[in-house]
Design an enzyme around this catalytic site. Sequence first.
Site, PDB file in Angstrom:
ATOM      1  N   GLU A  99       1.851  15.804  20.537  1.00  0.00           N
ATOM      2  CA  GLU A  99       2.930  15.323  19.545  1.00  0.00           C
ATOM      3  C   GLU A  99       3.857  16.043  20.047  1.00  0.00           C
ATOM      4  O   GLU A  99       5.166  15.677  20.153  1.00  0.00           O
ATOM      5  CB  GLU A  99       2.517  15.350  18.325  1.00  0.00           C
ATOM      6  CG  GLU A  99       3.555  14.985  17.134  1.00  0.00           C
ATOM      7  CD  GLU A  99       4.114  13.643  17.173  1.00  0.00           C
ATOM      8  OE1 GLU A  99       3.571  12.684  17.490  1.00  0.00           O
ATOM      9  OE2 GLU A  99       5.089  13.434  16.376  1.00  0.00           O
ATOM     10  N   ASP A 100       3.903  17.178  20.014  1.00  0.00           N
ATOM     11  CA  ASP A 100       4.862  18.260  20.213  1.00  0.00           C
ATOM     12  C   ASP A 100       5.319  19.062  21.336  1.00  0.00           C
ATOM     13  O   ASP A 100       6.358  20.012  21.495  1.00  0.00           O
ATOM     14  CB  ASP A 100       4.877  19.415  19.180  1.00  0.00           C
ATOM     15  CG  ASP A 100       4.792  18.799  17.618  1.00  0.00           C
ATOM     16  OD1 ASP A 100       5.516  17.909  17.484  1.00  0.00           O
ATOM     17  OD2 ASP A 100       4.537  19.381  16.615  1.00  0.00           O
TER      18      ASP A 100
END
Length: 727
Positions: A80-81
């Site tokens: 996600e990051d």
Amino acid sequence: MAELRASLLAALDERAPRVDRDRVAACFDFAAQAHGGQRRMSGEPFVSHSVAVCLILLDLLDARLDTPLACAALLHDVVEDTDVPIADVEKRFGREVAGLVEGVTKLAGLHFDSREAEQAENFRKMLLSMSRDLRVIFIKLADRLHNMRTIEFLPPPKIQRISVETRDIYAPLAHRLGMAGIKREFEDLSLKVLDSGAYQELARRIQTRRAERETFLAGVRLRLEEGLRAAGIKAEVMGRPKHFYSIYAKMRAGRDFESIYDLFGLRIVVHTRNDCYRALGVVHDRFTPVADRFKDYIATPKSNMYQSLHTTVLTEAGEMVEVQIRTREMHRTAETGIAAHYVYKQGGRVDEELDAKLGGFVAQTADWQRTTSDDEYMDFLRTALYQEEVFAYTPRRELKRLPKGATPLDFAFLIHTEVGQHTVGARVNGELVPLRYELRNGDTVEIITSPQAQPHDDWLQFLRTAGARTKVRHWLRQRRHADSVALGREMLERELKRLRHRPEEAALEEAAKALGCADLETLHARLAEGQLSITQVVRRLVPEKEGFAERLAKGPLEALGIARKEAGGIRVQGLDNVMVSFARCCQPVPGDRVVGIVTLGRGVSVHRQDCPNTFGDRVAPERRVPVDWHSGPGETFPVRLVVYGHDRTSLLADIAKAIAATAVNIRTAGMASEDQTARGVFVVEVQHLAKLQEVMGAIRKVKGVSRVDRRQRLIRPSHPRRAAGEA
Ligand code: MN
């Protein structure tokens, strides 16, 4: 960083020795490298969040924490990051870990502050991922918990959004899954943000009362420990964690702080189920139980698996203490719910046995996903997630579990759809109650049904269970459809009759298809609902004859060759200015129920519906047309009245006087007698039926009059015109 890594591995070694520490260590290193210089808003290195999530899962599962779950917790934000692709995670740590990371990554994009439809869709996705692998939800909840614990570092709008979402979505979900510990923390942390004033005030009041209350409870606790020891029961007596949000919610509902706070009592944890009941005996032996406050959630677990005995007792000083009694295992389930029943050998799947303990929640959500609209799905979730429960019994002492606020009608639908649909009344504990009565714990409910009874629209206003609401909605929709079909069929048949056209069933079906309807029934329904016009349908059915379509366009009566003519008093099929005459055989007046008979060349002749000349086979059905009265205020209609009576002098004059007193015009009057019996004929002019009845009533009151009739004569069918002209 090295310190963080070491403390994580030490905690796992100690509490979850089964976890493969080398793989976990490799995940830590991978995550630390992937997140690189990223920091949390708190200033800590990002990977501290990953470790915190892993440790929350350790608290939740203890020794049952498995290696893939621990690994995925550490890696949950990598995809996600950072720019690490999921394929890399799979290559390094295998399909199972990658699958979990992928699941969490998908959930990360879902927001629940959106429109209802979108919200429903996001819920579906979340619950679907849960039914595939419970561990995805575990990570998601742990992730949210750590984010809530550190929420003060975020920018204010984000704080608000995340807190609302936590309170409205994640806390109820945790509750439904029986994870009371996480739920409690979700609620208190979001309350702290969303109503910080109330939160601080509560904290202050609890602090003020704390010392006094704890001293008091310590005394009670001592006496209980003594009693349990004397009874030979191994038990631990403890205080209960404060739950700000539940006090807050009860105060919002109008209760005062003292009465709520005072109830926070003690918990007794024992070893066996049997010891629970023995411990209860000790409690009730030492203190006076308060009537109606005992609940056995061991015999009847809540639908989130919660089990305990609850009782409230009174001390000699008159103070109330609530005591909960449970085994260690029940305690674990009460705090961590479904997590307490999770075992690695299932992978992350929620099997049937586990789901059954949740009242089929997971399977139900899967079912609902397939079959319902967004509205109904949210409706279902509101019941499934947000509501407290109430228990009630059938007359045969079968226990039924319903959402709080449920009514006898919900109960009826829970027994069987057929019972629900035919409910007319209910008895609760032997007393008749309204269907909207709110059920209370322990009520015995007897449903009264009738085969003729049908669901009502207003049931939707008080049904609480989503299942019942859906069934009633469905039923009402079907009934509306059936009504439309019947009306549409009637409209079409009437129109075709008037056109003297009797198409075959096949031709009707064909016309329906040609007009874009799936079948004839759909065509009927669309006609009734105004989505199709009768002309559209008729054009498809009636063969185009010479000039007929043009005549048809002018109106059905023109099609029969009848000319328009000014005529007052009556409206034929909603058409004005059709040539109309009033039948002389029965002389209808406004207010009489009438029917129009199409006559060749003379337009529509209006008869009373009870006129024998319109009966049965005397008039072909296609010649009948519906007509309505439409008379102006000044118009009058002649009516011939026949009067019978005992002959006496001045009878005629008295009758005429009586008629005149009602202010109607007498056109002709005449009388004849034979053998003391008089027979008179009066033609009066009246505006409407009520006036005529007044006149007839006045005549009847005249001394010697025995009967007054309106003229009703049968016309000989072979000479209708002559007979009609005769009068
Ligand atoms: Mn995270």
